[in-house]
Enzyme design. Structure first.
Site, PDB file in Angstrom:
ATOM      1  N   LYS A 183     -76.107  20.342  80.844  1.00 44.55           N
ATOM      2  CA  LYS A 183     -77.014  20.897  79.840  1.00 44.55           C
ATOM      3  C   LYS A 183     -78.367  20.163  79.841  1.00 44.55           C
ATOM      4  O   LYS A 183     -78.539  19.173  80.563  1.00 44.55           O
ATOM      5  CB  LYS A 183     -76.334  20.876  78.467  1.00 44.55           C
ATOM      6  CG  LYS A 183     -75.018  21.707  78.436  1.00 44.55           C
ATOM      7  CD  LYS A 183     -75.268  23.160  78.687  1.00 44.55           C
ATOM      8  CE  LYS A 183     -74.092  24.080  78.948  1.00 44.55           C
ATOM      9  NZ  LYS A 183     -72.794  23.915  78.469  1.00 44.55           N
TER      10      LYS A 183
HETATM   11  C1  LIG Z   1     -71.558  24.751  78.012  1.00 44.67           C
HETATM   12  C2  LIG Z   1     -71.362  25.848  77.033  1.00 44.67           C
HETATM   13  C3  LIG Z   1     -70.423  25.766  76.000  1.00 44.67           C
HETATM   14  C4  LIG Z   1     -69.414  24.664  75.905  1.00 44.67           C
HETATM   15  O1  LIG Z   1     -69.954  23.411  75.865  1.00 44.67           O
HETATM   16  P1  LIG Z   1     -68.993  22.144  76.045  1.00 44.67           P
HETATM   17  O2  LIG Z   1     -69.786  21.007  75.487  1.00 44.67           O
HETATM   18  O3  LIG Z   1     -68.755  22.023  77.525  1.00 44.67           O
HETATM   19  O4  LIG Z   1     -67.753  22.392  75.298  1.00 44.67           O
HETATM   20  C5  LIG Z   1     -70.374  26.787  75.077  1.00 44.67           C
HETATM   21  N1  LIG Z   1     -71.182  27.849  75.147  1.00 44.67           N
HETATM   22  C6  LIG Z   1     -72.085  27.983  76.141  1.00 44.67           C
HETATM   23  C7  LIG Z   1     -72.976  29.185  76.151  1.00 44.67           C
HETATM   24  C8  LIG Z   1     -72.189  27.001  77.120  1.00 44.67           C
HETATM   25  O5  LIG Z   1     -73.072  27.143  78.121  1.00 44.67           O
END
Ligand SMILES: *Cc1c(COP(=O)(O)O)cnc(C)c1O
Length: 373
Positions: free
Chosen positions: A184
């Site tokens: 992210k």
């Molecule tokens: C990455 C992601 C998640 C989940 O995030 P985590 O921290 O890995 O649990 C949820 N929704 C979207 C749209 C994502 O890209």
């Protein structure tokens, strides 16, 4: 001259951050402690004073938040058909029903009108997803929620640093969930945070996050609910503090790279195949739609040919109603033609802050060589 492999994303962690991680590890207190408190405070400051609670993942955070909002069996939550499956999975895990809506092609976002059409008497929460860091029409979503008596939980996994009409996502609205997964815009290795308006959510979230423990003045514990275990560590929070210091610079670099992609590709491909730009976009990803009909090969073959050229592509995401679990409970991706098209055609081009302009050029050269003229 062979160039190093270019992955579709890679985190940037600076030496000061690494030094602080080492300091935490040497300090003796490595799990939840002062770094977590300071990370939550820094995030809150960044988000204009919002209440913030961190946790081990956005997936865990969204599940905790929906539960705290009272979502359970018999309830429905409106979720876009084009998102990461976690958005819908957390709803299903609570025994509630994820109700899918289609998205717009270039923004990949669901409109308030599409959400409104999916409302039933069982609807409890709207879940907008700010796809790749482009804000959803939040005025429209919040107005719809107010008119229909619904709560709004934003899946802001892509949207740390995204602005909507100049305001940071998570600094207004009802509840926003950020992800700090390694891919992210900023990371805690694994982790997430909720930012929210209603302070009555804090107690249920804290109980859910840490075993349901409550303590009396002497420190004796009691269990008031069968809570879970989702607390972030100080090691992770040290990474997050360093990342937050760089976030605005990261997102500016992402934006410059996305602009370079658009400038290089716009004269060669249909505009529909390029993602929609917009003010306040945090450019978590640069998705591109392949012209599969004229390509003369499958998407898998295309990805393999790019890999031969030293370039990694991602797929974000398959259409969620097309996944076996969702088909098995009766969803049909054909009812979400735009999300189904994106799911079939999309590839994610490399985009991360440490990329050079020449890396964008290299990706575009390879892409244009493989695309039909
Ligand atoms: C990455 C992601 C998640 C989940 O995030 P985590 O921290 O890995 O649990 C949820 N929704 C979207 C749209 C994502 O890209």
């Amino acid at each position: 001259m062979t160039q190093p492999f270019l992955p579709f994303t890679r985190p940037s962690i600076d030496d000061d951050t690494i030094a602080d991680v080492v300091a935490v590890l040497k300090g003796g207190w490595i799990t939840t402690g002062p770094r977590v408190a300071s990370f939550e405070q820094s995030l809150s400051d960044y988000l204009g004073g919002r209440t913030v609670r961190s946790m081990t993942s956005a997936t865990g955070g969204m599940e905790m938040a929906l539960k705290a909002l009272g979502v359970g069996p018999g309830d429905e939550v409106i979720v876009p058909a084009m998102t990461f499956a976690a958005s819908a999975n957390v709803v299903e895990r609570l025994g509630a029903k994820a109700v899918f809506v289609d998205v717009e092609l270039r923004s990949r976002n669901a409109t308030p009108a599409a959400m409104e059409a999916a409302i039933t008497p069982r609807t409890k929460v709207l879940m907008p997803v700010h796809f790749s860091g482009l804000a959803v029409d939040m005025d429209g979503v919040l107005d719809l929620a107010a008119r229909r008596g619904l709560r709004v939980m934003e899946d802001a996994a892509h949207a740390i640093g995204t602005r909507y009409k100049g305001r940071l996502i998570g600094s207004f609205g009802d509840v926003a969930s950020f992800s700090f997964h390694a891919n992210k815009n900023m990371t805690t290795v694994e982790g997430g945070a909720l930012a929210y308006a209603d302070s009555r959510l804090t107690i249920p979230l804290e109980r859910e996050r840490f075993h349901g423990i409550v303590k009396d003045a002497a420190g004796n514990i009691d269990i008031e609910t069968a809570g879970g275990k989702f607390n972030l560590t100080d090691v992770a929070a040290a990474v997050g503090l360093g990342q937050l210091r760089s976030l605005e610079a990261f997102n500016q670099r992402r934006t410059a790279l996305a602009e370079r992609y658009a400038a290089r590709l716009a004269s060669h491909v249909d505009t529909d195949r390029l993602p929609l730009p917009g003010d306040g976009h945090s450019w978590h990803m640069y998705p591109f739609l392949l012209p599969l009909g004229d390509l003369g090969m499958t998407r898998d073959a295309f990805i393999a040919k790019m890999r031969e050229r030293g370039i990694g592509l991602g797929i974000h995401y398959p259409c969620v109603p097309a996944m076996s679990y969702y088909r098995g409970i009766g969803w049909n991706p054909a009812n979400f033609p735009i999300a189904a098209r994106i799911g079939a055609e999309t590839v994610t081009l490399p985009l991360f802050p440490a990329m050079a302009d020449s890396d964008v050029d290299r990706v575009c050269d390879a892409l244009l060589e493989l695309l039909p003229r």
